[in-house]
Design a protein around this motif. Structure first.
Motif, PDB file in Angstrom:
ATOM      1  N   GLY A   1       0.783  -1.233   0.000  1.00  0.00           N
ATOM      2  CA  GLY A   1       0.000   0.000   0.000  1.00  0.00           C
ATOM      3  C   GLY A   1       0.809   1.274   0.000  1.00  0.00           C
ATOM      4  N   GLY A   2       2.098   1.178  -0.038  1.00  0.00           N
ATOM      5  CA  GLY A   2       2.939   2.370  -0.046  1.00  0.00           C
ATOM      6  C   GLY A   2       3.313   2.778  -1.467  1.00  0.00           C
ATOM      7  N   MET A   3       4.145   3.777  -1.556  1.00  0.00           N
ATOM      8  CA  MET A   3       4.684   4.219  -2.839  1.00  0.00           C
ATOM      9  C   MET A   3       6.190   4.017  -2.792  1.00  0.00           C
ATOM     10  N   ALA A   4       6.800   3.958  -3.955  1.00  0.00           N
ATOM     11  CA  ALA A   4       8.252   3.783  -4.012  1.00  0.00           C
ATOM     12  C   ALA A   4       8.834   4.714  -5.055  1.00  0.00           C
ATOM     13  N   CYS A   5      10.038   5.133  -4.794  1.00  0.00           N
ATOM     14  CA  CYS A   5      10.740   6.024  -5.705  1.00  0.00           C
ATOM     15  C   CYS A   5      12.209   5.641  -5.683  1.00  0.00           C
ATOM     16  N   MET A   6      12.795   5.592  -6.854  1.00  0.00           N
ATOM     17  CA  MET A   6      14.225   5.344  -6.925  1.00  0.00           C
ATOM     18  C   MET A   6      14.865   6.530  -7.622  1.00  0.00           C
ATOM     19  N   LEU A   7      15.886   7.066  -7.018  1.00  0.00           N
ATOM     20  CA  LEU A   7      16.617   8.199  -7.574  1.00  0.00           C
ATOM     21  C   LEU A   7      18.038   7.731  -7.834  1.00  0.00           C
ATOM     22  N   SER A   8      18.495   7.947  -9.036  1.00  0.00           N
ATOM     23  CA  SER A   8      19.864   7.587  -9.389  1.00  0.00           C
ATOM     24  C   SER A   8      20.608   8.875  -9.700  1.00  0.00           C
ATOM     25  N   TYR A   9      21.705   9.097  -9.007  1.00  0.00           N
ATOM     26  CA  TYR A   9      22.430  10.364  -9.136  1.00  0.00           C
ATOM     27  C   TYR A   9      23.921  10.079  -9.252  1.00  0.00           C
ATOM     28  N   GLY A  10      24.584  10.808 -10.117  1.00  0.00           N
ATOM     29  CA  GLY A  10      26.026  10.674 -10.229  1.00  0.00           C
ATOM     30  C   GLY A  10      26.526  11.346 -11.486  1.00  0.00           C
ATOM     31  N   GLN A  11      27.833  11.412 -11.593  1.00  0.00           N
ATOM     32  CA  GLN A  11      28.413  12.074 -12.754  1.00  0.00           C
ATOM     33  C   GLN A  11      28.259  11.201 -13.995  1.00  0.00           C
ATOM     34  N   THR A  12      28.512  11.786 -15.151  1.00  0.00           N
ATOM     35  CA  THR A  12      28.439  11.065 -16.417  1.00  0.00           C
ATOM     36  C   THR A  12      29.370   9.853 -16.377  1.00  0.00           C
ATOM     37  N   ASN A  13      28.882   8.745 -16.903  1.00  0.00           N
ATOM     38  CA  ASN A  13      29.619   7.471 -16.966  1.00  0.00           C
ATOM     39  C   ASN A  13      29.895   6.851 -15.599  1.00  0.00           C
ATOM     40  N   SER A  14      29.066   7.160 -14.615  1.00  0.00           N
ATOM     41  CA  SER A  14      29.278   6.563 -13.292  1.00  0.00           C
ATOM     42  C   SER A  14      28.486   5.272 -13.101  1.00  0.00           C
ATOM     43  N   GLY A  15      27.654   4.898 -14.061  1.00  0.00           N
ATOM     44  CA  GLY A  15      26.926   3.635 -13.976  1.00  0.00           C
ATOM     45  C   GLY A  15      25.458   3.753 -13.631  1.00  0.00           C
ATOM     46  N   LYS A  16      24.904   4.948 -13.662  1.00  0.00           N
ATOM     47  CA  LYS A  16      23.492   5.144 -13.311  1.00  0.00           C
ATOM     48  C   LYS A  16      22.567   4.362 -14.245  1.00  0.00           C
ATOM     49  N   SER A  17      22.727   4.554 -15.543  1.00  0.00           N
ATOM     50  CA  SER A  17      21.846   3.891 -16.512  1.00  0.00           C
ATOM     51  C   SER A  17      22.001   2.382 -16.453  1.00  0.00           C
ATOM     52  N   TYR A  18      23.215   1.915 -16.254  1.00  0.00           N
ATOM     53  CA  TYR A  18      23.433   0.471 -16.157  1.00  0.00           C
ATOM     54  C   TYR A  18      22.692  -0.101 -14.956  1.00  0.00           C
ATOM     55  N   THR A  19      22.778   0.560 -13.800  1.00  0.00           N
ATOM     56  CA  THR A  19      22.097   0.080 -12.604  1.00  0.00           C
ATOM     57  C   THR A  19      20.583   0.134 -12.778  1.00  0.00           C
ATOM     58  N   VAL A  20      20.087   1.223 -13.319  1.00  0.00           N
ATOM     59  CA  VAL A  20      18.640   1.413 -13.433  1.00  0.00           C
ATOM     60  C   VAL A  20      18.041   0.562 -14.560  1.00  0.00           C
TER      61      VAL A  20
END
Length: 187
Positions: free
Chosen positions: A102-121
């Motif tokens: 019943g809750g909500m969820a949010c994931m925030l991915s933050y970091g410099q370019t080429n730090s792996g954000k898109s790969y993780t997400v």
């Protein structure tokens, strides 16, 4: 990565009503870009109370014979050897459980370019991408529909998903401009 968690061992509070939101902060360390460097030369990992410590060693401080280190505490630090499946197990699944409680969820991915954000997400993309290289979002979305199919078969369920990218102070709707949030339904 940030994820909403509440007070029990698996991150969920099963008292009456929706789970109480708490923000957890996770960090994923990617391998060094310079193949000649070792993670152990740059970082140290430790634990203190309910947090994981990461100590960053300044590689240039050796020239002055004064080693400089900076330590930071996070709810969890994922080292370079961690797999996408382990990220899903520790971040994605608790978020999924939170939503179905019943809750909500949010994931925030933050970091410099080429730090792996898109790969993780998102993970590796494309038709030749290996199944075990999928990121958190495809795994969570698949989990949502698998759970609906298993527990709510025959019930009409509406799933709403929104995703934005903030890049260079510009906000972009990943799903395109629409008058309402993107929705998908499965019978």
């Amino acid at each position: 990565m940030a994820d909403i968690e509440a007070g029990s061992e698996n991150g969920l509070d099963h008292d009456e009503g929706p789970p109480t939101p708490i923000i957890n902060v996770f960090i994923r360390v990617r391998p060094p870009a310079d193949s000649g460097q070792r993670v152990q030369d740059l970082l140290a990992f430790g634990e203190e109370d309910d947090t994981t410590l990461i100590t960053i060693r300044d590689p240039h401080s050796h020239a002055t014979n004064a080693l400089q280190e900076y330590s930071y505490a996070f709810d969890r630090v994922f080292q370079p050897s961690v797999t996408q499946a382990e990220i899903q197990e520790n971040v994605g699944l608790p978020m999924l459980e939170h939503v179905f409680d019943g809750g909500m969820a949010c994931m925030l991915s933050y970091g410099q370019t080429n730090s792996g954000k898109s790969y993780t997400v998102f993970g590796e993309m494309g038709k030749d991408a290996a199944e075990d290289e999928r990121g958190v979002v495809p795994r969570v979305v698949e989990g949502v529909f698998d759970r609906i199919k298993g527990e709510h078969s025959g019930t009409k369920v509406e799933v709403t998903l929104s995703m934005v990218e903030v890049h260079m102070d510009q906000v972009r709707d990943i799903f395109g401009v629409q008058s309402s949030p993107a929705t998908a339904s499965r019978p």
